[in-house]
Design a protein around this motif. Structure first.
Motif, PDB file in Angstrom:
ATOM      1  N   ALA A 158      67.946  14.824  81.929  1.00 39.27           N
ATOM      2  CA  ALA A 158      67.964  14.236  83.235  1.00 39.27           C
ATOM      3  C   ALA A 158      66.962  12.802  83.267  1.00 39.27           C
ATOM      4  N   GLU A 159      65.987  12.990  82.670  1.00 38.30           N
ATOM      5  CA  GLU A 159      65.039  12.053  82.718  1.00 38.30           C
ATOM      6  C   GLU A 159      65.373  10.752  81.972  1.00 38.30           C
ATOM      7  N   ALA A 160      66.122  11.092  80.610  1.00 36.18           N
ATOM      8  CA  ALA A 160      66.539  10.201  79.741  1.00 36.18           C
ATOM      9  C   ALA A 160      67.484   9.245  80.313  1.00 36.18           C
ATOM     10  N   ILE A 161      68.687  10.089  81.117  1.00 34.93           N
ATOM     11  CA  ILE A 161      69.737   9.228  81.681  1.00 34.93           C
ATOM     12  C   ILE A 161      69.200   8.654  82.836  1.00 34.93           C
ATOM     13  N   LEU A 162      68.199   8.960  83.716  1.00 34.02           N
ATOM     14  CA  LEU A 162      67.876   8.165  84.716  1.00 34.02           C
ATOM     15  C   LEU A 162      67.128   7.164  84.419  1.00 34.02           C
ATOM     16  N   GLN A 163      66.448   7.189  82.982  1.00 33.37           N
ATOM     17  CA  GLN A 163      65.635   5.941  82.697  1.00 33.37           C
ATOM     18  C   GLN A 163      66.353   5.033  81.775  1.00 33.37           C
ATOM     19  N   GLY A 164      67.506   5.067  81.836  1.00 30.24           N
ATOM     20  CA  GLY A 164      68.414   4.320  80.909  1.00 30.24           C
ATOM     21  C   GLY A 164      68.527   4.117  79.487  1.00 30.24           C
ATOM     22  N   ARG A 165      68.664   5.640  79.115  1.00 34.79           N
ATOM     23  CA  ARG A 165      68.810   5.667  77.752  1.00 34.79           C
ATOM     24  C   ARG A 165      70.097   6.644  77.490  1.00 34.79           C
ATOM     25  N   LEU A 166      70.547   6.535  75.925  1.00 31.65           N
ATOM     26  CA  LEU A 166      71.735   7.196  75.661  1.00 31.65           C
ATOM     27  C   LEU A 166      71.325   8.563  75.206  1.00 31.65           C
ATOM     28  N   VAL A 167      71.970   9.623  75.180  1.00 35.37           N
ATOM     29  CA  VAL A 167      71.455  11.035  74.815  1.00 35.37           C
ATOM     30  C   VAL A 167      72.399  11.391  73.598  1.00 35.37           C
ATOM     31  N   ILE A 168      71.613  12.088  72.671  1.00 38.00           N
ATOM     32  CA  ILE A 168      72.543  12.780  71.743  1.00 38.00           C
ATOM     33  C   ILE A 168      71.902  14.410  71.741  1.00 38.00           C
ATOM     34  N   ALA A 169      72.855  15.282  72.379  1.00 41.60           N
ATOM     35  CA  ALA A 169      72.280  16.694  72.506  1.00 41.60           C
ATOM     36  C   ALA A 169      73.266  17.810  72.134  1.00 41.60           C
ATOM     37  N   SER A 170      72.674  18.663  71.859  1.00 46.46           N
ATOM     38  CA  SER A 170      73.625  19.965  71.485  1.00 46.46           C
ATOM     39  C   SER A 170      74.267  20.577  72.665  1.00 46.46           C
ATOM     40  N   LYS A 171      75.454  21.125  72.406  1.00 49.48           N
ATOM     41  CA  LYS A 171      76.038  21.694  73.457  1.00 49.48           C
ATOM     42  C   LYS A 171      75.838  23.329  73.568  1.00 49.48           C
ATOM     43  N   VAL A 172      74.680  23.336  74.269  1.00 50.58           N
ATOM     44  CA  VAL A 172      74.126  24.711  74.771  1.00 50.58           C
ATOM     45  C   VAL A 172      73.814  24.748  76.061  1.00 50.58           C
ATOM     46  N   GLY A 173      73.604  25.783  76.680  1.00 49.32           N
ATOM     47  CA  GLY A 173      73.056  26.188  78.155  1.00 49.32           C
ATOM     48  C   GLY A 173      73.710  25.353  78.836  1.00 49.32           C
ATOM     49  N   GLY A 174      72.915  24.907  80.091  1.00 47.68           N
ATOM     50  CA  GLY A 174      73.519  23.968  80.931  1.00 47.68           C
ATOM     51  C   GLY A 174      73.770  22.580  80.935  1.00 47.68           C
ATOM     52  N   VAL A 175      73.378  22.236  79.415  1.00 51.90           N
ATOM     53  CA  VAL A 175      73.646  20.681  79.099  1.00 51.90           C
ATOM     54  C   VAL A 175      74.982  20.111  79.190  1.00 51.90           C
ATOM     55  N   PRO A 176      75.859  20.927  78.552  1.00 49.84           N
ATOM     56  CA  PRO A 176      77.396  20.275  78.796  1.00 49.84           C
ATOM     57  C   PRO A 176      77.708  19.954  80.293  1.00 49.84           C
ATOM     58  N   GLU A 177      77.472  20.897  81.358  1.00 48.93           N
ATOM     59  CA  GLU A 177      77.878  20.632  82.568  1.00 48.93           C
ATOM     60  C   GLU A 177      77.038  19.520  83.152  1.00 48.93           C
ATOM     61  N   GLN A 178      75.942  19.662  82.744  1.00 52.15           N
ATOM     62  CA  GLN A 178      74.867  18.519  83.279  1.00 52.15           C
ATOM     63  C   GLN A 178      75.424  17.109  82.816  1.00 52.15           C
ATOM     64  N   VAL A 179      75.747  16.639  81.639  1.00 57.03           N
ATOM     65  CA  VAL A 179      76.097  15.606  81.126  1.00 57.03           C
ATOM     66  C   VAL A 179      77.538  15.423  81.350  1.00 57.03           C
ATOM     67  N   ASN A 180      78.515  16.205  81.827  1.00 55.08           N
ATOM     68  CA  ASN A 180      79.902  16.019  82.039  1.00 55.08           C
ATOM     69  C   ASN A 180      80.034  14.652  82.696  1.00 55.08           C
ATOM     70  N   GLY A 181      81.167  13.813  81.939  1.00 52.89           N
ATOM     71  CA  GLY A 181      81.476  12.524  82.666  1.00 52.89           C
ATOM     72  C   GLY A 181      80.589  11.361  82.150  1.00 52.89           C
ATOM     73  N   CYS A 182      79.513  11.729  81.585  1.00 50.65           N
ATOM     74  CA  CYS A 182      78.604  10.573  81.227  1.00 50.65           C
ATOM     75  C   CYS A 182      79.127   9.987  79.812  1.00 50.65           C
ATOM     76  N   PRO A 183      79.764   8.717  79.803  1.00 52.81           N
ATOM     77  CA  PRO A 183      80.088   8.117  78.429  1.00 52.81           C
ATOM     78  C   PRO A 183      79.135   7.920  77.461  1.00 52.81           C
ATOM     79  N   GLY A 184      77.848   7.684  77.848  1.00 53.02           N
ATOM     80  CA  GLY A 184      76.814   7.542  76.851  1.00 53.02           C
ATOM     81  C   GLY A 184      76.050   8.637  76.398  1.00 53.02           C
ATOM     82  N   VAL A 185      76.581   9.776  76.481  1.00 54.20           N
ATOM     83  CA  VAL A 185      75.986  11.024  76.130  1.00 54.20           C
ATOM     84  C   VAL A 185      77.039  11.729  74.904  1.00 54.20           C
ATOM     85  N   PHE A 186      76.607  12.082  73.696  1.00 53.65           N
ATOM     86  CA  PHE A 186      77.282  12.339  72.882  1.00 53.65           C
ATOM     87  C   PHE A 186      76.572  13.591  72.047  1.00 53.65           C
TER      88      PHE A 186
END
Length: 244
Positions: A158-186
């Motif tokens: 959340a902090e990374a996205i709000l501060q204007g950063r791209l994110v590379i994250a593993s598909k675990v827990g709540g992260v996939p639903e959290q970043v759903n629709g964000c084009p700059g999250v891989f």
């Protein structure tokens, strides 16, 4: 990070207290879950709570965008294997081009750097105050979240996205639903360090203009999906239900 005796002691304590904790939770009027993934885990272990489990996302911190001044990446999970530090180290051995990672949350006595054969490196820092954290953030365009455990709602994401950063994250827990629709999250499968290496290379080759554009779209999508006023209203609704 614990020694063998601490680990065994913690395991025995959890085993001894779990049945009492379970009974206590079952007596609750409601259980607040901060992601669908967390709710699913709880219900799978305690089906009796199905009607008591409410989904209310965590409120977002009030953070502004931070200007990107560098071409580095950030990792803010410390040395914990659960946060995926080992996965990150394995991935960097397969990255072809030089990458610099700023990593916080490490023991002050162990500060320094790790350098890999491809000249990629990890720079270590201890836990930092917000002002110094922001200074490091300015040197990064992407935040790495290679966790292997199911985080309910990742505040690092959340902090990374709000501060204007791209994110590379593993598909675990709540992260996939959290970043759903964000084009700059891989995303990559948890523990797949080869795929993580590929994503690091891909993002690192993007132009500054592309990175800034994707980051701005991330923030726009994120703020539309998570509204703090809506979170407050949903929480008050639950309190009103259980109060009657």
């Amino acid at each position: 990070g614990k020694n063998f005796l601490e680990t065994m002691g913690s395991t025995l304590l959890n085993s001894a207290t779990w049945r009492y904790l379970r009974k206590l939770v079952e007596l609750s009027d409601s259980v607040i879950c901060v992601s669908k993934a967390q709710r699913d885990i709880i219900i799978a272990h305690m089906p009796s709570l199905t009607r008591k489990c409410y989904l209310i996302y965590n409120p977002l911190p009030e953070l502004s965008e931070i200007e990107i001044n560098g071409r580095d990446m950030g990792y803010f999970g410390g040395p914990s294997p659960l946060k995926g530090f080992n996965v990150l180290c394995s991935a960097l051995r397969y990255v072809k081009n030089k990458v610099t990672i700023h990593a916080t949350g490490f023991d002050p006595s162990k500060q320094g750097l790790i350098q890999f054969s491809n000249k990629s490196r990890i720079l270590f820092y201890e836990r930092l105050p917000q002002s110094l954290y922001e200074q490091i953030h300015k040197e990064t365009h992407t935040v790495l979240v290679p966790s292997i455990w199911a985080e309910p709602f990742g505040y690092v994401v959340a902090e990374a996205i709000l501060q204007g950063r791209l994110v590379i994250a593993s598909k675990v827990g709540g992260v996939p639903e959290q970043v759903n629709g964000c084009p700059g999250v891989f995303s990559f499968e948890s523990g797949d360090y080869r795929h993580l290496a590929e994503l690091i290379e891909y993002v690192n080759d993007l132009s500054v203009e592309t990175i800034r554009d994707l980051a701005a779209k991330n923030r726009e999508v994120f703020l539309k999906r998570f509204d703090n006023k809506k979170v407050e209203q949903e929480l008050m609704s639950v309190l009103d239900v259980v109060g009657h």
